[in-house]
Design an enzyme around this catalytic site. Structure first.
Site, PDB file in Angstrom:
ATOM      1  N   SER A 140       3.069  -7.397   6.335  1.00 38.75           N
ATOM      2  CA  SER A 140       3.700  -6.195   6.897  1.00 38.75           C
ATOM      3  C   SER A 140       4.128  -6.489   8.324  1.00 38.75           C
ATOM      4  CB  SER A 140       2.674  -5.062   6.926  1.00 38.75           C
ATOM      5  OG  SER A 140       3.204  -3.932   7.583  1.00 38.75           O
ATOM      6  N   TYR A 153      -5.206  -0.491   8.936  1.00 31.94           N
ATOM      7  CA  TYR A 153      -4.121  -1.099   8.136  1.00 31.94           C
ATOM      8  C   TYR A 153      -3.600  -2.344   8.849  1.00 31.94           C
ATOM      9  CZ  TYR A 153       0.292  -1.652   5.577  1.00 31.94           C
ATOM     10  OH  TYR A 153       1.331  -2.167   4.831  1.00 31.94           O
TER      11      TYR A 153
HETATM   12  O1  NJP Z   1       3.902   0.505  -2.284  1.00 25.50           O
HETATM   13  P1  NJP Z   1       3.590   1.192  -3.688  1.00 25.50           P
HETATM   14  P2  NJP Z   1       4.762  -0.774  -1.871  1.00 25.50           P
HETATM   15  N1  NJP Z   1      -5.425  -3.315  -7.842  1.00 25.50           N
HETATM   16  O2  NJP Z   1       2.595   2.248  -3.368  1.00 25.50           O
HETATM   17  C1  NJP Z   1      -0.900  -1.432  -6.457  1.00 25.50           C
HETATM   18  C2  NJP Z   1       3.360  -3.640   1.678  1.00 25.50           C
HETATM   19  N2  NJP Z   1       4.242  -2.987   2.647  1.00 25.50           N
HETATM   20  O3  NJP Z   1       5.556  -1.318  -2.949  1.00 25.50           O
HETATM   21  O4  NJP Z   1      -2.884  -0.150  -9.262  1.00 25.50           O
HETATM   22  C3  NJP Z   1      -4.191  -3.603  -8.265  1.00 25.50           C
HETATM   23  O5  NJP Z   1       4.849   1.571  -4.367  1.00 25.50           O
HETATM   24  C4  NJP Z   1      -0.341  -0.158  -7.047  1.00 25.50           C
HETATM   25  O6  NJP Z   1      -0.559  -0.111  -8.447  1.00 25.50           O
HETATM   26  P3  NJP Z   1      -1.698   0.751  -9.204  1.00 25.50           P
HETATM   27  C5  NJP Z   1       2.121  -2.852   1.302  1.00 25.50           C
HETATM   28  O7  NJP Z   1       1.097  -2.956   2.263  1.00 25.50           O
HETATM   29  C6  NJP Z   1       4.975  -1.905   2.310  1.00 25.50           C
HETATM   30  O8  NJP Z   1       5.421  -0.400  -0.604  1.00 25.50           O
HETATM   31  O9  NJP Z   1      -1.102   0.980 -10.540  1.00 25.50           O
HETATM   32  N3  NJP Z   1      -3.077  -3.029  -7.799  1.00 25.50           N
HETATM   33  C7  NJP Z   1       1.143  -0.347  -6.797  1.00 25.50           C
HETATM   34  O10 NJP Z   1       1.736  -1.089  -7.837  1.00 25.50           O
HETATM   35  C8  NJP Z   1       1.747  -3.508  -0.011  1.00 25.50           C
HETATM   36  O11 NJP Z   1       0.964  -4.653   0.210  1.00 25.50           O
HETATM   37  C9  NJP Z   1       5.760  -1.270   3.275  1.00 25.50           C
HETATM   38  O12 NJP Z   1      -1.918   1.983  -8.384  1.00 25.50           O
HETATM   39  C10 NJP Z   1      -3.234  -2.101  -6.842  1.00 25.50           C
HETATM   40  C11 NJP Z   1       1.183  -1.179  -5.516  1.00 25.50           C
HETATM   41  O13 NJP Z   1      -0.154  -1.674  -5.285  1.00 25.50           O
HETATM   42  C12 NJP Z   1       3.097  -3.935  -0.594  1.00 25.50           C
HETATM   43  O14 NJP Z   1       4.043  -3.777   0.459  1.00 25.50           O
HETATM   44  C13 NJP Z   1       5.841  -1.770   4.555  1.00 25.50           C
HETATM   45  C14 NJP Z   1      -4.477  -1.737  -6.336  1.00 25.50           C
HETATM   46  C15 NJP Z   1       1.607  -0.350  -4.321  1.00 25.50           C
HETATM   47  O15 NJP Z   1       2.910   0.028  -4.534  1.00 25.50           O
HETATM   48  C16 NJP Z   1       3.568  -3.154  -1.793  1.00 25.50           C
HETATM   49  O16 NJP Z   1       3.565  -1.768  -1.494  1.00 25.50           O
HETATM   50  C17 NJP Z   1       5.095  -2.877   4.863  1.00 25.50           C
HETATM   51  C18 NJP Z   1      -5.603  -2.385  -6.876  1.00 25.50           C
HETATM   52  N4  NJP Z   1      -6.849  -2.101  -6.472  1.00 25.50           N
HETATM   53  C19 NJP Z   1       4.299  -3.482   3.910  1.00 25.50           C
HETATM   54  N5  NJP Z   1      -4.297  -0.784  -5.383  1.00 25.50           N
HETATM   55  C20 NJP Z   1       6.527  -0.018   2.993  1.00 25.50           C
HETATM   56  N6  NJP Z   1       6.622   0.425   1.744  1.00 25.50           N
HETATM   57  O17 NJP Z   1       7.061   0.581   3.942  1.00 25.50           O
HETATM   58  C21 NJP Z   1      -2.977  -0.570  -5.296  1.00 25.50           C
HETATM   59  O18 NJP Z   1       5.143  -3.334   6.111  1.00 25.50           O
HETATM   60  N7  NJP Z   1      -2.331  -1.350  -6.176  1.00 25.50           N
END
Ligand code: NJP
Length: 246
Positions: A140, A153
């Site tokens: 990030s 975070y």
């Molecule tokens: O967010 P979102 P992003 N085990 O909420 C999964 C970074 N980032 O695509 O398990 C396995 O749509 C969850 O799946 P589910 C951010 O820090 C973003 O933006 O089914 N999976 C979902 O697929 C992150 O590292 C921004 O709930 C787990 C996914 O994670 C990455 O981008 C800015 C889980 C989250 O998808 C992807 O996030 C930045 C677990 N225990 C960095 N817990 C931004 N969007 O602005 C959650 O700087 N997930």
């Protein structure tokens, strides 16, 4: 040209992971989609069925090393190899420290840091045995800054940055590659995990003063990293919306 790679994507049920799955399968990669929401993964699998690459899915919680090892074994069983581990799962429940949301702090440490370590541990032996492989992690721009509400975070993403740098140093004599992608604001569901009333109030009042990136923009960056020649190791990419001021 077909991308002849097997890619595991964690956090593939939405946002950046989902967009990366779309892009990479369009280009011919075989992907293994992982997240906890198995129904969303199956839905995505059915949407991608006509793309060039194959799609398989496995319900996986990245905080479980056992489940991550099973995910890697499933990928090898299905496709014979793992070329890329895309450690993308993460969450961002921003909060004021004074509100002591200890459970959310721990959850971020478990998913954002330990999940990345588990991802590496699950594929390490396989990649070293082949002397080939690519670890990509969604870090990030919070790995480069701290703002009010982001202390924990940002700490998790600073940790990701240190882990990726450490891996690069230690593995520099191998052919393995390590890429940390640090996006600025991206329009995804990421903010849905925020429960702190103060943060939510500020977000609602201030809104977003610029257009965020789309998940597809970040998927293009993933594609760029995986399509570099084998001698090129893209270690860090910071990608922000054009009007985001750092
Ligand atoms: O967010 P979102 P992003 N085990 O909420 C999964 C970074 N980032 O695509 O398990 C396995 O749509 C969850 O799946 P589910 C951010 O820090 C973003 O933006 O089914 N999976 C979902 O697929 C992150 O590292 C921004 O709930 C787990 C996914 O994670 C990455 O981008 C800015 C889980 C989250 O998808 C992807 O996030 C930045 C677990 N225990 C960095 N817990 C931004 N969007 O602005 C959650 O700087 N997930």
């Amino acid at each position: 040209m077909t991308l002849n790679k097997t890619v595991i994507i964690t956090g593939a049920s939405s946002g950046i992971g989902e967009a990366a799955a779309r892009k990479l399968t369009q280009e011919g990669a075989n992907v293994v989609l992982a997240a906890r929401s198995i129904n969303k993964l199956k839905q995505l699998q059915s949407e991608l069925i006509n793309n060039k690459g194959e799609v398989i899915v496995r319900q996986t919680d990245v905080t479980s090393l056992d489940e991550m090892k099973q995910l890697a074994a499933f990928a090898i069983e299905s496709f014979g190899k793992i070329d890329v581990m895309f450690n993308n799962a993460g969450l961002m429940p921003l909060s004021y420290m004074k509100n002591t949301k200890v459970d959310e702090w721990n959850r971020m440490i478990d998913v954002n840091i330990k999940g990345v370590l588990n991802g590496f541990a699950a594929v390490c032996n396989h990649m070293l045995a082949r002397n080939q492989g690519h670890i990509i992690t969604t870090s990030s721009d919070a790995a480069h800054k701290v703002f009010v509400g982001s202390a924990v975070y940002s700490a998790t993403k600073h940790a990701v940055s240190a882990i990726m740098k450490g891996l690069k140093l230690e593995m520099a004599r191998t052919d393995l590659r390590f890429t940390a992608i640090s996006p600025g604001a991206v329009a995804t569901d990421l903010t849905n995990t925020i429960t702190d009333e103060n943060i939510l109030k500020n977000m609602n009042e201030e809104g977003m003063p610029f257009e965020p990136l789309k998940s597809e923009d970040v998927a293009e960056v993933v594609y760029y990293a995986v399509t570099q020649p084998a001698n090129v190791d893209v270690n860090e990419i910071v990608v922000r919306p054009v009007h985001q001021d750092g």
